[in-house]
Design an enzyme around this catalytic site. Structure first.
Site, mmCIF file in Angstrom:
data_model
loop_
_atom_site.group_PDB
_atom_site.id
_atom_site.type_symbol
_atom_site.label_atom_id
_atom_site.label_comp_id
_atom_site.label_asym_id
_atom_site.label_seq_id
_atom_site.Cartn_x
_atom_site.Cartn_y
_atom_site.Cartn_z
ATOM 1 N N ARG A 98 -15.390 -15.929 -11.535
ATOM 2 C CA ARG A 98 -14.851 -15.785 -10.178
ATOM 3 C C ARG A 98 -13.641 -14.859 -10.123
ATOM 4 O O ARG A 98 -13.549 -14.001 -9.240
ATOM 5 C CB ARG A 98 -14.493 -17.173 -9.617
ATOM 6 C CG ARG A 98 -13.865 -17.168 -8.232
ATOM 7 C CD ARG A 98 -14.501 -16.213 -7.249
ATOM 8 N NE ARG A 98 -15.955 -16.323 -7.183
ATOM 9 C CZ ARG A 98 -16.763 -15.366 -6.780
ATOM 10 N NH1 ARG A 98 -16.280 -14.181 -6.422
ATOM 11 N NH2 ARG A 98 -18.068 -15.548 -6.741
ATOM 12 N N LYS A 133 0.315 -2.145 4.311
ATOM 13 C CA LYS A 133 -0.382 -3.359 4.748
ATOM 14 C C LYS A 133 -1.402 -3.748 3.689
ATOM 15 O O LYS A 133 -2.599 -3.531 3.828
ATOM 16 C CB LYS A 133 -1.041 -3.132 6.106
ATOM 17 C CG LYS A 133 -0.031 -2.884 7.221
ATOM 18 C CD LYS A 133 -0.698 -2.581 8.536
ATOM 19 C CE LYS A 133 0.333 -2.317 9.629
ATOM 20 N NZ LYS A 133 -0.302 -1.994 10.927
ATOM 21 N N LYS A 165 11.872 4.276 11.405
ATOM 22 C CA LYS A 165 11.068 3.765 12.514
ATOM 23 C C LYS A 165 11.956 3.389 13.702
ATOM 24 O O LYS A 165 13.176 3.592 13.683
ATOM 25 C CB LYS A 165 10.244 2.569 12.037
ATOM 26 C CG LYS A 165 9.396 2.887 10.787
ATOM 27 C CD LYS A 165 8.500 1.749 10.392
ATOM 28 C CE LYS A 165 7.285 1.701 11.279
ATOM 29 N NZ LYS A 165 6.279 0.731 10.784
ATOM 30 N N ASP A 215 3.378 7.922 16.702
ATOM 31 C CA ASP A 215 3.030 6.511 16.870
ATOM 32 C C ASP A 215 2.264 6.279 18.170
ATOM 33 O O ASP A 215 2.819 6.398 19.266
ATOM 34 C CB ASP A 215 4.301 5.663 16.859
ATOM 35 C CG ASP A 215 4.012 4.183 17.000
ATOM 36 O OD1 ASP A 215 2.982 3.731 16.462
ATOM 37 O OD2 ASP A 215 4.806 3.475 17.651
#
Length: 277
Positions: A98, A133, A165, A215
């Site tokens: 897994r 992200k 930003k 943006d």
């Protein structure tokens, strides 16, 4: 990106600690010295990525386990294709299954999605970028997967480039003040400024920002930004980028398109591991 070998070891160590804990009690149903062969096949088309993480899982569980690959990172893989064959301790194969699949399915999913997007814009000059992200503790792994799919990496973190930003601009007082301070703090680091309209773009260009992030600009504003810019800075489109809008955005003439969904909204590639006789 620096060499990933040490990070791969740590990624795998953490994954096994999370999954195995104090021991795989189900694997203990089998004799400790039993040997088995297993293979991994894919059930859908995609781009393979994550072979080093996959190998490291079994290396940590059984250093003598033998692995034979039939594809490498970056290869296009097809349904029912055998990707790898393993031979070693049965307990190790079952315990590691897994964790190993989690790595390779996730990273192949990233690479496959990136490749899909890259194919759409292949006849334009635009470069597709990832963002920050990412899944915690797997940023470099996912950014490696982006490159395997044909994309490029944006900054790796908060330390290797400035991205000024909205809130930075508000706190500093203006774009000009923020950029001037950035030049003092780290004159060797690239400076990117996020802008929300044409007037902010003009201010960012006046202080020689290397990259300007547009943006959530609409298509008309993107084209106007390209015209005003006159190739003085690199222009990056970001925000609300979907697969159906991708080509149209690329055709505006921007240099980059950054897409958080390349690493944030990922469907794992469907792979399966089975013991074989």
């Amino acid at each position: 990106m620096r060499d990933l070998s040490e990070e791969i070891v740590e990624n795998v160590r953490a994954a096994l600690a999370e999954d195995v804990g104090t021991g795989d009690i189900t694997a203990q149903l089998l004799p400790a010295d039993a040997i088995a062969t297993a293979q991994v096949i894919t059930r859908e088309k995609g781009i393979l990525c994550g072979t080093a993480w996959f190998e490291e899982v079994f290396k940590q569980l059984d250093p003598n386990l033998q692995i034979e690959w039939f594809a490498k990172d970056g290869d296009i893989i097809q349904p029912k294709q055998i990707l790898v064959k393993l031979n070693g301790l049965t307990r190790a194969l079952l315990t590691g299954e897994r964790a190993a699949l989690n790595f390779i399915q996730l990273l192949s999913g990233v690479s496959s999605k990136v490749a899909q997007y890259v194919e759409i814009v292949k006849n334009t000059e635009v470069v597709l970028l990832d963002t920050r992200k990412t899944i915690p503790m797997l940023r470099r792994a996912q950014k490696y997967a982006v490159k395997c799919g044909g994309g490029q990496n944006h900054r790796l973190g908060l330390y290797d480039a400035f991205l000024i930003k909205e809130n930075h601009i508000a706190a500093a007082g203006s774009i000009t003040a923020a950029v001037q301070q950035a030049r003092i703090i780290a004159p060797d680091k690239p400076v990117e400024v996020e802008v929300e309209d044409i007037e902010q773009l003009k201010e960012a260009l006046s202080v020689n920002a290397e990259i300007v992030l547009l943006d959530n600009f609409n298509l008309y504003s993107m084209r106007e930004a390209v015209r005003i810019n006159e190739k003085r800075a690199k222009l990056e489109a970001s925000g609300g980028v979907t697969v159906d809008k991708l080509l149209t955005i690329a055709e505006t003439g921007v240099d980059y398109i950054s897409i958080g969904g390349l690493t944030k909204d990922v469907k794992a590639l469907d792979l399966s591991m089975r013991l074989v006789s």
